[in-house]
Scaffold this motif. Structure first.
Motif, PDB file in Angstrom:
ATOM      1  N   ARG A 156     -24.162  14.394 -55.893  1.00 47.18           N
ATOM      2  CA  ARG A 156     -24.630  14.232 -57.259  1.00 47.18           C
ATOM      3  C   ARG A 156     -25.006  12.774 -57.505  1.00 47.18           C
ATOM      4  N   LEU A 157     -25.769  12.566 -58.567  1.00 46.83           N
ATOM      5  CA  LEU A 157     -26.125  11.227 -59.030  1.00 46.83           C
ATOM      6  C   LEU A 157     -25.210  10.882 -60.189  1.00 46.83           C
ATOM      7  N   LEU A 158     -24.650   9.677 -60.169  1.00 45.02           N
ATOM      8  CA  LEU A 158     -23.731   9.242 -61.213  1.00 45.02           C
ATOM      9  C   LEU A 158     -24.218   7.934 -61.823  1.00 45.02           C
ATOM     10  N   PRO A 159     -23.854   7.662 -63.064  1.00 48.11           N
ATOM     11  CA  PRO A 159     -24.191   6.362 -63.652  1.00 48.11           C
ATOM     12  C   PRO A 159     -23.245   5.289 -63.136  1.00 48.11           C
ATOM     13  N   GLY A 160     -23.789   4.158 -62.767  1.00 47.26           N
ATOM     14  CA  GLY A 160     -22.972   3.032 -62.350  1.00 47.26           C
ATOM     15  C   GLY A 160     -22.931   1.982 -63.442  1.00 47.26           C
ATOM     16  N   GLY A 161     -22.510   0.797 -63.086  1.00 49.69           N
ATOM     17  CA  GLY A 161     -22.466  -0.268 -64.064  1.00 49.69           C
ATOM     18  C   GLY A 161     -23.845  -0.715 -64.504  1.00 49.69           C
ATOM     19  N   ASN A 162     -24.789  -0.802 -63.537  1.00 50.40           N
ATOM     20  CA  ASN A 162     -26.139  -1.284 -63.841  1.00 50.40           C
ATOM     21  C   ASN A 162     -27.224  -0.388 -63.275  1.00 50.40           C
ATOM     22  N   GLY A 163     -26.883   0.802 -62.842  1.00 50.71           N
ATOM     23  CA  GLY A 163     -27.881   1.686 -62.263  1.00 50.71           C
ATOM     24  C   GLY A 163     -27.222   2.910 -61.659  1.00 50.71           C
ATOM     25  N   PRO A 164     -28.032   3.810 -61.109  1.00 49.98           N
ATOM     26  CA  PRO A 164     -27.474   5.044 -60.552  1.00 49.98           C
ATOM     27  C   PRO A 164     -26.739   4.795 -59.239  1.00 49.98           C
ATOM     28  N   VAL A 165     -25.765   5.654 -58.975  1.00 50.72           N
ATOM     29  CA  VAL A 165     -25.036   5.631 -57.708  1.00 50.72           C
ATOM     30  C   VAL A 165     -24.993   7.066 -57.189  1.00 50.72           C
ATOM     31  N   ALA A 166     -24.733   7.205 -55.893  1.00 49.78           N
ATOM     32  CA  ALA A 166     -24.691   8.522 -55.259  1.00 49.78           C
ATOM     33  C   ALA A 166     -23.262   8.862 -54.854  1.00 49.78           C
ATOM     34  N   GLN A 167     -22.940  10.136 -54.987  1.00 44.99           N
ATOM     35  CA  GLN A 167     -21.643  10.618 -54.507  1.00 44.99           C
ATOM     36  C   GLN A 167     -21.866  11.861 -53.647  1.00 44.99           C
ATOM     37  N   PHE A 168     -21.378  11.820 -52.411  1.00 43.19           N
ATOM     38  CA  PHE A 168     -21.394  12.981 -51.534  1.00 43.19           C
ATOM     39  C   PHE A 168     -19.976  13.522 -51.444  1.00 43.19           C
ATOM     40  N   MET A 169     -19.858  14.841 -51.424  1.00 45.96           N
ATOM     41  CA  MET A 169     -18.536  15.455 -51.343  1.00 45.96           C
ATOM     42  C   MET A 169     -18.424  16.315 -50.087  1.00 45.96           C
ATOM     43  N   TYR A 170     -17.259  16.227 -49.455  1.00 47.07           N
ATOM     44  CA  TYR A 170     -16.965  16.995 -48.250  1.00 47.07           C
ATOM     45  C   TYR A 170     -15.665  17.778 -48.466  1.00 47.07           C
ATOM     46  N   GLY A 171     -15.526  18.879 -47.731  1.00 42.85           N
ATOM     47  CA  GLY A 171     -14.322  19.676 -47.847  1.00 42.85           C
ATOM     48  C   GLY A 171     -13.841  20.184 -46.503  1.00 42.85           C
ATOM     49  N   THR A 172     -12.550  20.462 -46.418  1.00 43.70           N
ATOM     50  CA  THR A 172     -11.962  21.028 -45.208  1.00 43.70           C
ATOM     51  C   THR A 172     -11.621  22.497 -45.469  1.00 43.70           C
ATOM     52  N   PRO A 173     -11.426  23.280 -44.414  1.00 35.54           N
ATOM     53  CA  PRO A 173     -11.034  24.680 -44.611  1.00 35.54           C
ATOM     54  C   PRO A 173      -9.747  24.826 -45.410  1.00 35.54           C
ATOM     55  N   ALA A 174      -8.895  23.804 -45.369  1.00 32.93           N
ATOM     56  CA  ALA A 174      -7.633  23.856 -46.104  1.00 32.93           C
ATOM     57  C   ALA A 174      -7.794  23.506 -47.581  1.00 32.93           C
ATOM     58  N   GLY A 175      -9.005  23.109 -47.989  1.00 31.32           N
ATOM     59  CA  GLY A 175      -9.252  22.806 -49.394  1.00 31.32           C
ATOM     60  C   GLY A 175      -9.188  21.341 -49.756  1.00 31.32           C
ATOM     61  N   GLN A 176      -8.917  20.469 -48.777  1.00 28.32           N
ATOM     62  CA  GLN A 176      -8.888  19.037 -49.077  1.00 28.32           C
ATOM     63  C   GLN A 176     -10.311  18.529 -49.278  1.00 28.32           C
ATOM     64  N   ARG A 177     -10.491  17.635 -50.224  1.00 24.39           N
ATOM     65  CA  ARG A 177     -11.823  17.106 -50.512  1.00 24.39           C
ATOM     66  C   ARG A 177     -11.855  15.588 -50.347  1.00 24.39           C
ATOM     67  N   LEU A 178     -12.997  15.138 -49.892  1.00 26.55           N
ATOM     68  CA  LEU A 178     -13.234  13.718 -49.625  1.00 26.55           C
ATOM     69  C   LEU A 178     -14.603  13.376 -50.172  1.00 26.55           C
ATOM     70  N   THR A 179     -14.736  12.185 -50.774  1.00 28.98           N
ATOM     71  CA  THR A 179     -16.024  11.786 -51.331  1.00 28.98           C
ATOM     72  C   THR A 179     -16.475  10.449 -50.761  1.00 28.98           C
ATOM     73  N   LEU A 180     -17.779  10.327 -50.596  1.00 32.19           N
ATOM     74  CA  LEU A 180     -18.420   9.076 -50.188  1.00 32.19           C
ATOM     75  C   LEU A 180     -19.281   8.597 -51.337  1.00 32.19           C
ATOM     76  N   TYR A 181     -18.997   7.397 -51.818  1.00 34.53           N
ATOM     77  CA  TYR A 181     -19.667   6.797 -52.970  1.00 34.53           C
ATOM     78  C   TYR A 181     -20.576   5.689 -52.439  1.00 34.53           C
ATOM     79  N   VAL A 182     -21.852   5.706 -52.829  1.00 35.88           N
ATOM     80  CA  VAL A 182     -22.827   4.736 -52.339  1.00 35.88           C
ATOM     81  C   VAL A 182     -23.483   4.048 -53.538  1.00 35.88           C
ATOM     82  N   THR A 183     -23.489   2.722 -53.542  1.00 39.20           N
ATOM     83  CA  THR A 183     -24.032   1.987 -54.684  1.00 39.20           C
ATOM     84  C   THR A 183     -24.788   0.748 -54.226  1.00 39.20           C
ATOM     85  N   ARG A 184     -25.733   0.330 -55.045  1.00 37.12           N
ATOM     86  CA  ARG A 184     -26.464  -0.921 -54.796  1.00 37.12           C
ATOM     87  C   ARG A 184     -25.889  -2.059 -55.634  1.00 37.12           C
ATOM     88  N   GLU A 185     -24.853  -1.805 -56.383  1.00 37.28           N
ATOM     89  CA  GLU A 185     -24.286  -2.802 -57.295  1.00 37.28           C
ATOM     90  C   GLU A 185     -23.354  -3.753 -56.559  1.00 37.28           C
TER      91      GLU A 185
END
Length: 279
Positions: A196-225
């Motif tokens: 998804r695209l999220l609002p950052g402090g001064n511009g948009p940022v990206a968030q990718f989400m990953y999951g495991t078969p057990a239901g655990q979730r992990l996110t990668l946040y990418v920003t130019r700020e």
């Protein structure tokens, strides 16, 4: 009169359908061209179609309930101009208090997760530097907050699913102004769920989400700020139950967040770093 035929859409040129598009479709706020695109998407995604139909039924019930009110005369004593407040700053202060309390409550509600303290022998270029007192700030703290807000969502944890990965990449790259692509982490047990695209402090940022078969979730946040910050070594920090590894590379900030322990996050961070460096 013959029914006009709907032409097949070229998926490479069609922007991805977002949650905002679905709500606008239910409220009949889309342009004709965008409505056709959303209708084709809904035809291919019956679960999303069911959600939209629920919203449309809710809208119809609300109109049915509230329509008689529109015909009622205004009360004679109804003030047409709001009274000036003697303390106009109170509403602003209340908003700030609510935001702070809500953020603090979010961490408490999620509960505590025991994290192992594990020492790792790291490669020369991936040496870990502990953040001051383990606390987070800047984009790393925003990444942790975004993780705790979206990762528990069961019905729609991402804006665009992994089944539209190329559309997701094209959309985020265009909005971010630089190429943004999710690393492949299936070899580590994490399947891409989407992003998804999220609002950052001064511009948009990206968030990718990953999951495991057990239901655990992990996110990668990418920003130019990260202006003014040179390439940095890995740093580790915590905010509530969320552990975060973060670093800066080529004018982009990366933060990996999860409830997993430090050793597991380090393992994932090294793989993400490797893929980013080698394309």
């Amino acid at each position: 009169m013959d029914t006009p035929q709907i032409k097949a859409l070229d998926s490479s040129t069609v922007p991805p359908v977002t949650e905002a598009d679905l709500h606008a479709y239910a409220d009949q706020q889309l342009t004709h061209a965008r409505r056709i695109q959303v209708e084709q998407y809904l035809a291919e995604h019956p679960q999303e179609l069911a959600r939209v139909q629920d919203w449309q039924q809710q809208n119809a019930r609300l109109r049915e309930m509230l329509a008689p009110v529109l015909d009622e005369p205004l009360p004679l004593g109804l003030p047409l101009r709001p009274a000036a407040s003697r303390f106009p700053w109170r509403s602003l202060a209340a908003g700030v208090v609510i935001a702070v309390v809500s953020a603090g409550s979010a961490w408490s509600i999620r509960g505590a997760v025991d994290a192992e303290t594990t020492r790792l022998a790291l490669a020369r270029h991936t040496q870990t530097v502990a953040a001051s007192n383990g606390a987070l700030s800047g984009f790393a703290q925003r990444a942790a907050i975004a993780h705790v807000v979206y990762s528990p969502d069961v019905r729609r944890p991402v804006e665009i699913g992994a089944d539209q990965e190329q559309a997701l990449v094209t959309w985020l790259t265009k909005r971010m102004g630089t190429e943004v692509r999710p690393p492949q982490l299936a070899g580590l047990g994490y399947e891409l769920m989407g992003g998804r695209l999220l609002p950052g402090g001064n511009g948009p940022v990206a968030q990718f989400m990953y999951g495991t078969p057990a239901g655990q979730r992990l996110t990668l946040y990418v920003t130019r700020e990260v202006l003014g910050q040179g390439d940095a070594q890995f740093k580790f920090g915590q905010d509530g139950p969320v552990n975060v590894f973060y670093w800066v590379e080529d004018n982009l900030g990366y933060a990996i967040s999860a409830g997993a322990d430090k050793a597991e996050l380090m393992r994932v961070s090294q793989e993400v770093y490797r893929q980013l460096k080698h394309g």
